[in-house]
Design a protein around this motif. Sequence first.
Motif, PDB file in Angstrom:
ATOM      1  N   TYR A 116       0.628  -1.353   0.370  1.00 35.86           N
ATOM      2  CA  TYR A 116      -0.042  -0.563   0.265  1.00 35.86           C
ATOM      3  C   TYR A 116       0.352   1.022   0.418  1.00 35.86           C
ATOM      4  CZ  TYR A 116      -3.695  -3.199   0.968  1.00 35.86           C
ATOM      5  OH  TYR A 116      -4.402  -4.864   1.115  1.00 35.86           O
ATOM      6  N   ALA A 117       0.335   1.859  -0.501  1.00 37.40           N
ATOM      7  CA  ALA A 117       1.224   3.100  -1.085  1.00 37.40           C
ATOM      8  C   ALA A 117       0.859   4.643   0.679  1.00 37.40           C
ATOM      9  CB  ALA A 117       0.827   4.041  -2.195  1.00 37.40           C
ATOM     10  N   SER A 118       1.268   5.584   0.563  1.00 33.18           N
ATOM     11  CA  SER A 118       1.635   6.164   1.009  1.00 33.18           C
ATOM     12  C   SER A 118       2.953   7.517   1.235  1.00 33.18           C
ATOM     13  CB  SER A 118       1.888   5.391   3.220  1.00 33.18           C
ATOM     14  OG  SER A 118       3.090   5.748   3.225  1.00 33.18           O
ATOM     15  N   PRO A 119       2.532   8.446   1.867  1.00 33.35           N
ATOM     16  CA  PRO A 119       3.592  10.469   2.270  1.00 33.35           C
ATOM     17  C   PRO A 119       4.966   9.106   2.085  1.00 33.35           C
ATOM     18  CG  PRO A 119       1.541  10.111   3.258  1.00 33.35           C
ATOM     19  CD  PRO A 119       1.854   9.221   2.960  1.00 33.35           C
ATOM     20  N   GLY A 120       4.830   8.003   3.734  1.00 31.63           N
ATOM     21  CA  GLY A 120       6.563   8.084   3.736  1.00 31.63           C
ATOM     22  C   GLY A 120       7.263   7.090   2.632  1.00 31.63           C
ATOM     23  N   VAL A 121       8.706   7.787   3.189  1.00 31.73           N
ATOM     24  CA  VAL A 121       9.839   6.902   2.246  1.00 31.73           C
ATOM     25  C   VAL A 121      10.692   5.673   3.227  1.00 31.73           C
ATOM     26  CG1 VAL A 121       9.644   8.242   0.473  1.00 31.73           C
ATOM     27  CG2 VAL A 121      11.097   9.148   1.514  1.00 31.73           C
ATOM     28  N   ARG A 122      11.357   5.471   2.579  1.00 31.99           N
ATOM     29  CA  ARG A 122      12.556   4.101   2.960  1.00 31.99           C
ATOM     30  C   ARG A 122      13.730   5.605   3.940  1.00 31.99           C
ATOM     31  NH1 ARG A 122      17.394   2.455   1.513  1.00 31.99           N
ATOM     32  NH2 ARG A 122      17.588   2.961  -0.847  1.00 31.99           N
ATOM     33  N   GLY A 182      -1.386  12.032  -3.576  1.00 37.02           N
ATOM     34  CA  GLY A 182      -0.205  11.250  -4.000  1.00 37.02           C
ATOM     35  C   GLY A 182      -0.115  10.574  -4.551  1.00 37.02           C
ATOM     36  N   TRP A 183       0.981  10.222  -4.975  1.00 41.35           N
ATOM     37  CA  TRP A 183       1.246   9.041  -5.534  1.00 41.35           C
ATOM     38  C   TRP A 183       3.419   8.153  -5.289  1.00 41.35           C
ATOM     39  CZ3 TRP A 183       0.012  13.565  -7.246  1.00 41.35           C
ATOM     40  CH2 TRP A 183      -1.408  13.537  -8.747  1.00 41.35           C
ATOM     41  N   LYS A 184       3.290   7.272  -4.909  1.00 44.32           N
ATOM     42  CA  LYS A 184       3.686   6.308  -4.853  1.00 44.32           C
ATOM     43  C   LYS A 184       4.935   5.955  -5.570  1.00 44.32           C
ATOM     44  CE  LYS A 184       6.676   5.615  -1.242  1.00 44.32           C
ATOM     45  NZ  LYS A 184       5.834   4.832  -0.234  1.00 44.32           N
ATOM     46  N   LYS A 185       5.473   6.027  -6.023  1.00 44.20           N
ATOM     47  CA  LYS A 185       6.685   6.449  -7.742  1.00 44.20           C
ATOM     48  C   LYS A 185       6.941   4.659  -6.590  1.00 44.20           C
ATOM     49  CE  LYS A 185       5.563   8.945  -9.969  1.00 44.20           C
ATOM     50  NZ  LYS A 185       4.037   8.945 -10.992  1.00 44.20           N
ATOM     51  N   SER A 186       8.143   5.166  -5.817  1.00 42.09           N
ATOM     52  CA  SER A 186       8.734   3.214  -5.533  1.00 42.09           C
ATOM     53  C   SER A 186       8.959   3.603  -4.152  1.00 42.09           C
ATOM     54  CB  SER A 186       9.935   4.169  -5.622  1.00 42.09           C
ATOM     55  OG  SER A 186      10.934   4.340  -5.786  1.00 42.09           O
ATOM     56  N   ASP A 205      -4.216   1.421  -3.813  1.00 44.70           N
ATOM     57  CA  ASP A 205      -3.821   0.703  -4.246  1.00 44.70           C
ATOM     58  C   ASP A 205      -2.101   0.585  -3.382  1.00 44.70           C
ATOM     59  OD1 ASP A 205      -2.710   2.604  -6.250  1.00 44.70           O
ATOM     60  OD2 ASP A 205      -4.071   1.710  -7.468  1.00 44.70           O
ATOM     61  N   ASN A 206      -1.107   0.488  -4.437  1.00 42.56           N
ATOM     62  CA  ASN A 206       0.352   0.416  -3.888  1.00 42.56           C
ATOM     63  C   ASN A 206       1.033   1.181  -4.850  1.00 42.56           C
ATOM     64  OD1 ASN A 206       0.013  -0.768  -6.666  1.00 42.56           O
ATOM     65  ND2 ASN A 206       1.653  -2.210  -6.426  1.00 42.56           N
ATOM     66  N   ARG A 207       0.053   2.183  -5.363  1.00 47.79           N
ATOM     67  CA  ARG A 207       0.896   3.338  -6.199  1.00 47.79           C
ATOM     68  C   ARG A 207       0.436   5.026  -5.830  1.00 47.79           C
ATOM     69  NH1 ARG A 207       5.643   2.656  -8.289  1.00 47.79           N
ATOM     70  NH2 ARG A 207       5.734   0.907  -9.116  1.00 47.79           N
ATOM     71  N   LEU A 238       3.844  17.899  -2.595  1.00 48.55           N
ATOM     72  CA  LEU A 238       4.695  16.677  -1.767  1.00 48.55           C
ATOM     73  C   LEU A 238       5.696  16.540  -2.283  1.00 48.55           C
ATOM     74  CD1 LEU A 238       5.000  15.066   0.723  1.00 48.55           C
ATOM     75  CD2 LEU A 238       3.568  13.941   0.176  1.00 48.55           C
ATOM     76  N   TYR A 239       7.140  16.021  -1.938  1.00 50.60           N
ATOM     77  CA  TYR A 239       8.468  15.470  -2.857  1.00 50.60           C
ATOM     78  C   TYR A 239       8.529  15.297  -1.608  1.00 50.60           C
ATOM     79  CZ  TYR A 239      12.631  14.824  -5.504  1.00 50.60           C
ATOM     80  OH  TYR A 239      14.143  14.172  -5.930  1.00 50.60           O
ATOM     81  N   ASN A 240       8.610  14.025  -1.533  1.00 47.65           N
ATOM     82  CA  ASN A 240       9.471  12.389  -0.758  1.00 47.65           C
ATOM     83  C   ASN A 240      10.697  11.715  -1.564  1.00 47.65           C
ATOM     84  OD1 ASN A 240       9.095  14.116   1.912  1.00 47.65           O
ATOM     85  ND2 ASN A 240       6.960  12.740   2.373  1.00 47.65           N
ATOM     86  N   ARG A 241      12.345  11.449  -1.558  1.00 53.57           N
ATOM     87  CA  ARG A 241      12.493  11.090  -2.396  1.00 53.57           C
ATOM     88  C   ARG A 241      14.218  10.597  -1.251  1.00 53.57           C
ATOM     89  NH1 ARG A 241      13.524  11.402  -8.681  1.00 53.57           N
ATOM     90  NH2 ARG A 241      14.311   9.056  -9.388  1.00 53.57           N
ATOM     91  N   THR A 242      14.794   9.378  -1.327  1.00 58.00           N
ATOM     92  CA  THR A 242      15.182   8.344  -1.265  1.00 58.00           C
ATOM     93  C   THR A 242      16.279   8.207  -1.705  1.00 58.00           C
ATOM     94  OG1 THR A 242      14.774   8.069   1.295  1.00 58.00           O
ATOM     95  CG2 THR A 242      16.990   7.110   0.738  1.00 58.00           C
ATOM     96  N   TYR A 243      17.673   8.614  -1.862  1.00 57.26           N
ATOM     97  CA  TYR A 243      18.715   8.897  -3.353  1.00 57.26           C
ATOM     98  C   TYR A 243      19.375   7.628  -2.605  1.00 57.26           C
ATOM     99  CZ  TYR A 243      16.671  13.182  -4.872  1.00 57.26           C
ATOM    100  OH  TYR A 243      16.331  13.946  -5.462  1.00 57.26           O
ATOM    101  N   ASN A 244      20.152   7.146  -1.676  1.00 55.50           N
ATOM    102  CA  ASN A 244      20.205   5.839  -1.602  1.00 55.50           C
ATOM    103  C   ASN A 244      20.681   5.938   0.286  1.00 55.50           C
ATOM    104  OD1 ASN A 244      22.610   8.090   0.110  1.00 55.50           O
ATOM    105  ND2 ASN A 244      23.391   8.318  -2.208  1.00 55.50           N
TER     106      ASN A 244
END
Length: 343
Positions: free
Chosen positions: A33-39, A182-186, A143-145, A211-217
């Motif tokens: 399932y999609a959500s605003p948080g990222v790794r 929002g959309w969970k791209k990955s 869904d997951n996106r 909203l823009y949340n992104r983890t690069y590494n």
Amino acid sequence: MKILKLLLGAAAIVCTINLAHAQAPETELLEEYASPGVRGMGKGKGIVIGYERVPQFDITSDAKDPRLQDGSGRVRRHNKFDVKLNAPILNKPQTKLIFGIDYKFEEFNFEDVTPAAYDLYEYLEDKNLQSIGAQVAYLHSIDNRRFYLVRLKGELNGDFTKDDINVDLFDYFKSTVDVAYGWKKSPDYAIGVALQFGYTFGRKSVYPAILYNRTYNDRWGVEAIFPANARVRYNVNDKTLLFAGYRLEGASYNLYVDEGPLSEFGEIELRRTDVKGVLRLEREIYDFLWFGVEGGFRQYYRNRIFDEVGSKDEILDNDLSGAGFVKFEIFVVPPRRFMEKNK
């Protein structure tokens, strides 16, 4: 000014996204399932206690009404204290309903305040400008996106006392509604759009945000709600996080002045806007208990008094010099047993 209002509204939406993330463990984000948080983001905060201090700075007041005079002075310190509690009412993998309450106040202490001092400074000296709020946030993963979020919040803002709340409750009440999609791209990338409808900064308005949340590494990431909040994240390890960025903050307070020249206006409204450049450290103390410390430079962009609540008619324009600040927090996060169970 229209651009500034958009910025402030976006800043207010930040707490909506953060409230949702507080109940969205990162282990759950990776699969179904999609959500605003990222790794890599920090754990959601359930209970937060914070204290902030801004040391000495100058203030000048420019009167916009002929019944008032100009003034100037020096603030010895500006203190802020806040307590927040977020808890899930419904916590299913696809749907979450979160209840939150918060209490905060700020106060100004001036140098050489006497009965003959400038009316506004004398009134604000040691006065608790308070805010009591309650909110409900609904996060649903389509869904997951894709996901969406709705938040309802009500606040009492002003110089009220216990007796005032019993008698004039709705004089201090302001409400807001936030919606986000929002959309969970990955697992490392989430984007979204949001709108707020409410009185967060005085007059009723609509504010957008992105909203823009992104983890690069494993070390670096970005957490942002443009244009009001953006920060770079560095994950030192699982127990230590570093951040650098900026944020906009604002508030509005209903004031009842019963003495001096300002008493001619009855109920007036103080609205403020601050811009902060911030460096922040978050560190685990023990499992579910963490602390945070941050510092930087705080620029007071706007600090104005209006002749009545929601009015466009400004009676005082206060110019507050920029100053450094420091803030300390202690907060409770989900314990490791809870996180591992959700795996």
